[in-house]
Design an enzyme around this catalytic site. Structure first.
Site, PDB file in Angstrom:
ATOM      1  N   ALA A 250      -6.494 -35.683  79.025  1.00  0.00           N
ATOM      2  CA  ALA A 250      -5.635 -36.865  78.974  1.00  0.00           C
ATOM      3  C   ALA A 250      -5.826 -37.571  77.640  1.00  0.00           C
ATOM      4  O   ALA A 250      -6.903 -37.538  77.053  1.00  0.00           O
ATOM      5  CB  ALA A 250      -5.997 -37.797  80.120  1.00  0.00           C
ATOM      6  N   CYS A 258       5.211 -28.543  66.795  1.00  0.00           N
ATOM      7  CA  CYS A 258       5.790 -27.589  67.752  1.00  0.00           C
ATOM      8  C   CYS A 258       6.178 -28.188  69.102  1.00  0.00           C
ATOM      9  O   CYS A 258       7.340 -28.101  69.485  1.00  0.00           O
ATOM     10  CB  CYS A 258       4.817 -26.426  67.950  1.00  0.00           C
ATOM     11  N   LYS A 318      -4.158 -33.447  65.697  1.00  0.00           N
ATOM     12  CA  LYS A 318      -5.327 -32.973  66.444  1.00  0.00           C
ATOM     13  C   LYS A 318      -6.407 -32.620  65.422  1.00  0.00           C
ATOM     14  O   LYS A 318      -6.108 -32.505  64.224  1.00  0.00           O
ATOM     15  CB  LYS A 318      -4.978 -31.773  67.320  1.00  0.00           C
TER      16      LYS A 318
HETATM   17  P1  NAD Z   1       5.873 -25.152  57.364  1.00  0.00           P
HETATM   18  O1  NAD Z   1       6.825 -26.262  57.203  1.00  0.00           O
HETATM   19  O2  NAD Z   1       4.408 -25.408  57.277  1.00  0.00           O
HETATM   20  O3  NAD Z   1       6.207 -24.006  56.298  1.00  0.00           O
HETATM   21  C1  NAD Z   1       7.493 -23.532  56.040  1.00  0.00           C
HETATM   22  C2  NAD Z   1       7.529 -23.058  54.590  1.00  0.00           C
HETATM   23  O4  NAD Z   1       8.777 -22.396  54.358  1.00  0.00           O
HETATM   24  C3  NAD Z   1       7.455 -24.196  53.567  1.00  0.00           C
HETATM   25  O5  NAD Z   1       6.384 -23.951  52.675  1.00  0.00           O
HETATM   26  C4  NAD Z   1       8.817 -24.138  52.856  1.00  0.00           C
HETATM   27  O6  NAD Z   1       8.749 -24.521  51.496  1.00  0.00           O
HETATM   28  C5  NAD Z   1       9.150 -22.678  53.022  1.00  0.00           C
HETATM   29  N1  NAD Z   1      10.583 -22.357  52.814  1.00  0.00           N
HETATM   30  C6  NAD Z   1      11.682 -23.096  53.113  1.00  0.00           C
HETATM   31  N2  NAD Z   1      12.807 -22.437  52.743  1.00  0.00           N
HETATM   32  C7  NAD Z   1      12.403 -21.252  52.226  1.00  0.00           C
HETATM   33  C8  NAD Z   1      13.086 -20.148  51.688  1.00  0.00           C
HETATM   34  N3  NAD Z   1      14.434 -20.123  51.608  1.00  0.00           N
HETATM   35  N4  NAD Z   1      12.381 -19.089  51.232  1.00  0.00           N
HETATM   36  C9  NAD Z   1      11.029 -19.103  51.283  1.00  0.00           C
HETATM   37  N5  NAD Z   1      10.312 -20.137  51.780  1.00  0.00           N
HETATM   38  C10 NAD Z   1      10.988 -21.190  52.255  1.00  0.00           C
HETATM   39  O7  NAD Z   1       6.233 -24.465  58.760  1.00  0.00           O
HETATM   40  P2  NAD Z   1       5.219 -23.823  59.838  1.00  0.00           P
HETATM   41  O8  NAD Z   1       4.463 -24.886  60.525  1.00  0.00           O
HETATM   42  O9  NAD Z   1       4.502 -22.681  59.203  1.00  0.00           O
HETATM   43  O10 NAD Z   1       6.288 -23.263  60.892  1.00  0.00           O
HETATM   44  C11 NAD Z   1       7.143 -22.200  60.576  1.00  0.00           C
HETATM   45  C12 NAD Z   1       7.869 -21.777  61.843  1.00  0.00           C
HETATM   46  O11 NAD Z   1       6.944 -21.264  62.802  1.00  0.00           O
HETATM   47  C13 NAD Z   1       8.623 -22.895  62.553  1.00  0.00           C
HETATM   48  O12 NAD Z   1       9.768 -22.381  63.134  1.00  0.00           O
HETATM   49  C14 NAD Z   1       7.655 -23.332  63.620  1.00  0.00           C
HETATM   50  O13 NAD Z   1       8.294 -23.918  64.731  1.00  0.00           O
HETATM   51  C15 NAD Z   1       7.003 -22.018  64.006  1.00  0.00           C
HETATM   52  N6  NAD Z   1       5.651 -22.140  64.536  1.00  0.00           N
HETATM   53  C16 NAD Z   1       4.783 -23.017  63.987  1.00  0.00           C
HETATM   54  C17 NAD Z   1       3.488 -23.095  64.480  1.00  0.00           C
HETATM   55  C18 NAD Z   1       2.506 -24.095  63.919  1.00  0.00           C
HETATM   56  O14 NAD Z   1       1.480 -24.324  64.561  1.00  0.00           O
HETATM   57  N7  NAD Z   1       2.752 -24.683  62.773  1.00  0.00           N
HETATM   58  C19 NAD Z   1       3.080 -22.269  65.537  1.00  0.00           C
HETATM   59  C20 NAD Z   1       3.988 -21.348  66.051  1.00  0.00           C
HETATM   60  C21 NAD Z   1       5.277 -21.299  65.538  1.00  0.00           C
END
Ligand code: NAD
Length: 447
Positions: A250, A258, A318
């Site tokens: 909690a 996410c 977190k």
């Molecule tokens: P983030 O924002 O940390 O990283 C995304 C990166 O993509 C950025 O560095 C950005 O500059 C780059 N980018 C944007 N346009 C681009 C392009 N045209 N070519 C190359 N690079 C480009 O995102 P994240 O947290 O790594 O999440 C990425 C995806 O994974 C999301 O869909 C998210 O929902 C999913 N996801 C995230 C997590 C998490 O814990 N962060 C876990 C599971 C899934």
């Protein structure tokens, strides 16, 4: 294998480092030139335990570039790991995903697999497959795979290397074979299905966790009313293997990039088909209210926050990450500033974000002691180890009024009160047996 990964965020960079560690040759592409510059200088632009040594150890198999054409041209597998942030109506902004797909269609010169790791609405993989086939500049075959990612920030490296399962949404034997070859060195179990089901698995899993958190938070709220202890309740129900122990803490609600986004997206997706996901709506509603819990608990003591010095411990959503996206602390800091409080913020990883976002409106502190010195109230938003291990007597010694409102149940209420604190936490009875109103009246006289 020769891999290209679009996006060097939490997912892309961790995936790249882990694949390189298993012997693959990985080129990471990002449009953010600063990130690429830092990575090429040996600096890891995000805080993720264990990531820096993993990248360092595998430098010979990792490349970082903004030249996507070069990366995609000869890749056997291209992974899409760009962001998919929420739009105001809760649906998902897919611009970056489509931009990457457009660039792949233009530049890929050999048959390749496009694996979508970004969390995307159900049906996106099918659309991507049609788009790539229609727009391919060269005579190449694209197989699109939905390969959703389940890592958690703070434990992302371990989560990737020891994932409970790898989900593959495929529509050809070739796609399944190549993806299994890619992941073979990880020796992990697979769930192989169609693309839509794979995309749905990702949303259904994340939103289930959001439901679990909102459920335990509501039970905590009821525990407060009836005088039960949420820690004991969570332990008691978590030992049931049908329920499980995790995500039963909690607190002040879930944040991060996410759970909030994926709950909204799943709700919006179902709504677009005319279905109202009532459980998901309730989880989001509970989470929104839970976010203000600490201010609600502090208010009876402080009456108002104007000119009060408020210490905020923890801003990352977190421990173990510098990510502040949708962090409940941020919204609370904003409200405290608006109400005229003097806000002093401590966080071991995320202070840079705080300074950029709030500038002079808050004081950023490198030490917990600095944040709580002469404070009228201390609000705990993140259970960093330094907070868990902090000597309770220091609050009493340093604060103007030793009022600690703990949104993560870091301390034993009895120990906190024995140390002279006025201690409020979530879903637990106060240690002293003093009635909250009596204590509040007492504190109001002091502050
Ligand atoms: P983030 O924002 O940390 O990283 C995304 C990166 O993509 C950025 O560095 C950005 O500059 C780059 N980018 C944007 N346009 C681009 C392009 N045209 N070519 C190359 N690079 C480009 O995102 P994240 O947290 O790594 O999440 C990425 C995806 O994974 C999301 O869909 C998210 O929902 C999913 N996801 C995230 C997590 C998490 O814990 N962060 C876990 C599971 C899934």
């Amino acid at each position: 294998m020769k891999i290209a990964i679009a996006g060097t965020g939490y997912v892309g960079l961790v995936t790249a480092a882990c694949l390189a560690d298993k012997g693959h040759d990985v080129t990471c592409v990002d449009v953010n030139e600063e990130k690429i510059r830092l990575l090429n200088e040996g600096v890891v632009p995000i805080y993720e335990p264990g990531l820096e040594p993993l990248i360092e150890r595998n430098r010979s198999r990792l490349r970082f570039t903004k030249d996507d054409a070069e990366a995609y041209r000869r890749a056997e597998v291209i992974m899409v790991a760009v962001g998919t942030p929420p739009l105001p109506d809760g649906s998902v902004r897919l611009d970056d995903v489509w931009e990457v797909l457009r660039r792949i269609a233009l530049t890929a010169e050999r048959d390749c697999l496009v694996a979508i790791k970004s969390t995307v609405p159900v049906g996106t993989g099918d659309e991507a497959a049609r788009f790539l086939t229609e727009h391919a500049r060269h005579r190449v075959r694209f197989d699109v795979v939905s390969n959703p990612e389940f890592l958690s920030q703070g434990t992302a490296v371990r989560d990737t290397l020891q994932a409970p399962r790898i989900v593959l949404g495929v529509d050809s034997d070739r796609a399944e074979r190549v993806m299994k070859e890619l992941y073979a060195p990880f020796a992990l179990p697979y769930v192989v299905t169609d693309r839509k089901s794979a995309e749905m698995i990702k949303y259904a899993a994340n939103v289930f966790l959001a439901l679990k958190i909102s459920y335990i938070n509501e039970i905590a709220n009821v525990c407060e009313l009836i005088g039960a202890d949420i820690q004991a309740v969570a332990e008691g129900i978590g030992m049931d293997p049908r329920i499980g122990r995790r995500f039963l803490r909690a607190g002040v609600g879930y944040g991060g990039s996410c759970l909030p986004k994926d709950s909204k997206a799943l709700y919006a997706l179902a709504a677009s088909y005319g279905y109202s996901l009532k459980t998901v709506w309730a989880a989001m509603d509970v989470n929104e209210k839970q976010k203000w819990k600490l201010l609600d608990k502090a208010r009876p003591y402080t009456r108002e926050f104007r000119n009060r010095t408020v210490a905020v411990l923890g801003v990352a959503f977190k421990p173990g990450t510098d990510d502040v996206r949708e962090s409940p602390a941020l919204a609370n800091i904003e409200r405290l500033i608006a109400e005229g409080a003097n806000v002093r913020v401590w966080d071991p990883a995320a202070l840079g974000h705080v300074a950029r976002r709030f500038g002079d409106a808050v004081v950023c502190c490198q030490m917990i002691e600095e944040a709580i010195r002469n404070a009228d109230v201390c609000l705990i938003f993140t259970e960093w180890p330094a907070v868990l291990q902090f000597d309770l007597g220091r609050y009493k010694a340093l604060m103007n009024t030793p009022l600690v409102v703990d949104g993560r149940n870091c301390y034993d209420p009895k120990a906190a009160e024995a140390a002279g604190l006025i201690y409020e936490s979530v879903g637990r009875p106060a240690g002293s047996g003093l009635r909250a109103e009596d204590e509040a009246a007492d504190v109001q006289r002091q502050v």
